[in-house]
Write a protein that holds these residues in place. Structure first.
Motif, short mmCIF file in Angstrom:
data_model
loop_
_atom_site.label_atom_id
_atom_site.label_comp_id
_atom_site.label_asym_id
_atom_site.label_seq_id
_atom_site.Cartn_x
_atom_site.Cartn_y
_atom_site.Cartn_z
N VAL A 49 0.72 -1.40 -0.26
CA VAL A 49 0.11 0.33 0.10
C VAL A 49 0.73 1.26 -0.29
CG1 VAL A 49 -1.81 1.21 1.08
CG2 VAL A 49 -2.20 -1.20 1.80
N THR A 50 0.37 1.86 -0.47
CA THR A 50 1.28 3.68 -0.77
C THR A 50 0.66 4.43 0.08
OG1 THR A 50 1.64 2.90 -2.66
CG2 THR A 50 1.81 5.74 -1.52
N ASP A 51 0.81 4.62 1.55
CA ASP A 51 0.17 4.61 2.50
C ASP A 51 1.25 6.70 2.36
OD1 ASP A 51 -1.17 5.95 4.70
OD2 ASP A 51 -0.40 4.49 6.15
N TYR A 52 -0.34 7.05 2.39
CA TYR A 52 -0.45 8.81 2.44
C TYR A 52 -0.72 9.43 3.72
CZ TYR A 52 0.91 8.99 -2.43
OH TYR A 52 1.29 8.62 -4.13
N GLY A 53 -1.06 8.83 4.41
CA GLY A 53 -1.05 9.33 6.15
C GLY A 53 -2.40 9.83 5.80
N ASP A 54 -2.44 10.72 6.98
CA ASP A 54 -3.66 12.10 7.16
C ASP A 54 -4.18 12.91 5.95
OD1 ASP A 54 -5.50 12.03 9.25
OD2 ASP A 54 -4.48 14.06 9.35
N ALA A 55 -2.49 12.64 4.86
CA ALA A 55 -3.07 13.81 3.76
C ALA A 55 -4.66 13.51 2.81
CB ALA A 55 -2.02 13.25 2.97
N LEU A 56 -5.17 14.56 2.04
CA LEU A 56 -6.33 14.58 1.48
C LEU A 56 -5.73 14.36 -0.18
CD1 LEU A 56 -7.18 18.23 2.32
CD2 LEU A 56 -8.10 15.83 4.10
N ILE A 57 -6.65 12.72 -0.09
CA ILE A 57 -6.29 12.52 -2.04
C ILE A 57 -7.71 12.98 -2.70
CG2 ILE A 57 -6.07 10.56 -3.34
CD1 ILE A 57 -4.73 9.05 -0.76
N MET A 58 -7.55 13.85 -4.03
CA MET A 58 -8.44 14.43 -4.39
C MET A 58 -8.45 13.78 -5.21
SD MET A 58 -8.51 17.43 -2.95
CE MET A 58 -8.73 19.48 -3.45
N PRO A 59 -9.72 14.31 -6.85
CA PRO A 59 -9.25 14.12 -8.62
C PRO A 59 -8.13 15.80 -8.82
CG PRO A 59 -11.12 13.69 -8.09
CD PRO A 59 -10.92 13.97 -6.49
N SER A 60 -7.18 15.37 -9.47
CA SER A 60 -6.47 16.37 -10.38
C SER A 60 -7.60 17.74 -10.86
CB SER A 60 -5.65 15.85 -11.32
OG SER A 60 -6.58 15.47 -12.08
N PHE A 61 -6.87 18.81 -11.42
CA PHE A 61 -7.48 19.62 -11.67
C PHE A 61 -7.76 19.55 -13.56
CE2 PHE A 61 -6.43 21.14 -7.11
CZ PHE A 61 -7.59 22.37 -6.96
N ALA A 62 -8.27 20.23 -14.20
CA ALA A 62 -8.52 19.75 -15.80
C ALA A 62 -8.90 21.45 -15.97
CB ALA A 62 -9.78 19.30 -16.84
N ASP A 63 -7.90 21.82 -16.65
CA ASP A 63 -7.25 23.51 -17.21
C ASP A 63 -8.07 23.61 -18.56
OD1 ASP A 63 -6.95 26.66 -18.18
OD2 ASP A 63 -5.42 26.45 -16.73
#
Ligand code: GUN
Ligand code: FE
Length: 415
Positions: A49-63
Motif C-alpha cells: 500500500v502507498t500510504d499517504y497517512g492523514d493527507a487528502l487524496i482528491m481528483p486532479s484539476f483540468a484547465d
C-alpha cells in the motif's frame, strides 16, 4: 499490476456533491481505478500500500482554456481592455515562438508548473507556429499533462505573427500530420472571429467535419469585441452565429468566456452541445465582466473552468476555482443568482473537465486515475480538529505547490 493508495479521500462526483471517505483506499489495476473502499478488502491484504497517512487524496484539476505562449507575459499588461491588450502585449509575445529553442524552454517550464500544480488535463492554445506547437505537445506529453493542444489559426487583425490564409491551412495540415502523441491530441483553434477571414473559417469547418476534430475558440468576452464581430458579420444576429455559419459550432466545441452571452446565445450552446469555459480571473483582469455561470448551468450548458493564462494571472487551478467563487459572489450581488459553493466550483474545475475528455465523474471505477495528494498539515494550526469537508475547503483556498505531495495522471505517478 495492482496498486493501492491510502489516505483521506474526497471527490465531487456530481455538481454540488462532496463525498468524503476518511482513511480510505483507492484500488488500481494498471492505473485504472477498480474501487474506492472504506477498508481494505481481504483479498488485497498481501498487496503493498502507498500510504499517504492523514493527507487528502482528491481528483486532479483540468484547465480547459489557456494560452501556452502567453506564459512569459504572466502578470503583465493587466491595465488594458481585451483588444488593446492583444495589440500591445499579446500578439508580440506570441510572435517570439518562431524561435524553437525559446519555445522549448518556456514550454518545458510551463508543463512542469502545470503538473506540479495538480493540473493533469488541459485544452491549450499554442501560437500560430507549427513547430513550436509540436514542441508544446511533446513537453506536455513528457511531463504527463494530457488533453488537447491547438495550433492557432489567424489570418487577419493579429499583429506581427499573422499568417496568410493559404499558409495557415497548409501549416495546419502539416501540424496534423505530425501529431503522434498518445495523450496529447489536436484541436482546431481559430483564434476568434475577428482574427480569421471567412475563407479560413470555412476551410477549418470543413477540416473539423472531414477529420472529426474538436474545435476551440473565444465567444462574447468583451463588448468591443462583440460590436466588431457584428460589423464583420452583419448577416449574423449574434456572435455565435459567425462560428455556426462555418461548421465550427458543434458538439464538444469549447468556447472560452461567454461573459455577455444572453439567453438566446446560451440556448444555442445547450442545443448544440457547445461547452462554455469560464475564465473568471481573466474576465476581471481585463475588465470583461462576470460571466453568468449559474444561468449557463441552469440552461443546460456544460461548463468547465480555464486559467486563460495570461489574461488570467494564476496557473494553479485551485486559485482559479477561488476566483470563480468570488466572481459568482459579485454576480449574486448584481443579479441575485446564487453564488458557486466550494464543492460546485471544484466540480467545474475537476470533474467537469475530466468528463469533457471522456474521464470519470470523481473517483469513478473504470477510469485511469487523475488525482492529487494534498498535505495540509503545514497550514495554520486550527483551534479544533477539522472535518474532511473543512480541510478540503481550506486546501482549495490555500494550497500552494509545496502542499501537493503526489500527482497521478492517466494512472501514473508523475511527482
Ligand atoms: N480573444 C482572442 N485572443 C485572445 C486571447 O489571447 N486571450 C483572451 N482572453 N481573449 C482572446
Ligand atoms: Fe483566451
Amino acid at each position: 499490476m495492482t496498486a493501492i493508495l491510502h489516505g483521506n479521500i474526497i471527490h465531487a462526483p456530481s455538481f454540488g456533491s462532496l463525498e468524503t471517505i476518511p482513511s480510505g483506499y483507492l484500488i488500481l489495476e494498471d492505473g485504472v481505478l477498480q474501487a474506492v473502499a472504506p477498508t481494505l478488502p481481504e483479498r488485497y491484504a498481501a498487496c503493498p500500500v502507498t500510504d499517504y497517512g492523514d493527507a487528502l487524496i482528491m481528483p486532479s484539476f483540468a484547465d480547459l482554456h489557456l494560452h501556452a505562449p502567453q506564459y512569459p507575459m504572466l502578470g503583465m499588461g493587466m491595465d488594458l481592455p481585451l483588444l488593446e491588450w492583444l495589440d500591445t502585449y499579446t500578439f508580440r509575445t506570441e510572435a517570439r515562438f518562431e524561435d524553437e529553442a525559446y519555445a522549448r524552454r518556456v514550454y518545458r517550464q510551463l508543463a512542469r508548473d502545470l503538473i506540479t500544480s495538480g493540473t493533469t488535463r488541459v485544452s491549450a492554445f499554442s501560437s500560430r507556429h507549427t513547430d513550436a506547437t509540436l514542441i508544446l505537445m511533446e513537453e506536455l506529453e513528457s511531463a504527463g499533462v494530457t488533453g488537447y493542444v491547438g495550433k492557432v489559426n489567424m489570418d487577419r487583425n493579429s499583429g506581427p505573427s499573422q499568417e496568410e490564409t493559404a499558409e495557415s491551412l497548409s501549416e495546419t495540415l502539416r501540424w496534423l500530420e505530425n501529431c503522434h502523441f498518445p495523450l496529447v491530441k489536436p484541436i482546431l483553434t481559430p483564434r476568434f472571429t475577428p482574427s480569421c477571414t471567412d475563407g479560413l473559417m470555412k476551410e477549418l469547418g470543413k477540416l473539423a467535419a472531414d477529420r472529426d476534430l474538436p474545435v476551440q475558440s473565444h465567444l462574447s468576452e468583451n463588448t468591443g469585441e462583440i460590436a466588431w464581430v457584428k460589423e464583420l458579420h452583419p448577416d449574423c444576429a449574434q456572435y455565435w452565429e459567425s462560428y455556426r455559419k462555418y461548421g465550427l459550432w458543434k458538439d464538444r466545441t469549447l468556447m472560452a468566456h461567454c461573459v455577455h452571452s444572453d439567453q438566446r446565445e446560451q440556448e444555442a450552446m445547450a442545443a448544440s452541445g457547445v461547452w462554455a469555459v469560464h475564465c473568471a480571473a481573466s474576465n476581471v483582469n481585463l475588465c470583461s465582466g462576470t460571466a453568468p455561470v449559474r444561468e449557463l448551468i441552469e440552461r443546460g450548458v456544460r461548463v468547465a473552468l480555464g486559467s486563460d493564462i495570461a489574461g488570467g494571472d494564476q496557473l494553479a487551478m485551485n486559485k482559479v476555482t477561488v476566483m470563480s467563487i468570488r466572481a459568482s459572489k459579485l454576480q449574486q450581488m448584481e443579479t441575485g443568482k446564487p453564488f458557486l459553493t466550494v464543492p460546485e466550483a471544484y466540480y467545474l474545475a475537476s470533474t467537469a473537465g475530466h468528463l469533457y475528455f471522456g474521464g470519470g465523474a470523481g473517483f469513478q471505477p473504470g477510469y485511469k486515475l487523475h488525482a492529487i495528494v494534498v498535505d495540509d498539515s503545514t497550514l495554520p494550526e486550527p483551534t479544533r480538529p477539522l472535518t474532511l469537508a473543512e480541510r478540503f475547503e481550506r486546501s482549495i483556498y490555500l494550497m500552494e505547490k509545496r502542499h501537493i505531495k503526489a500527482v497521478y495522471s492517466e494512472g501514473v505517478s508523475r511527482i
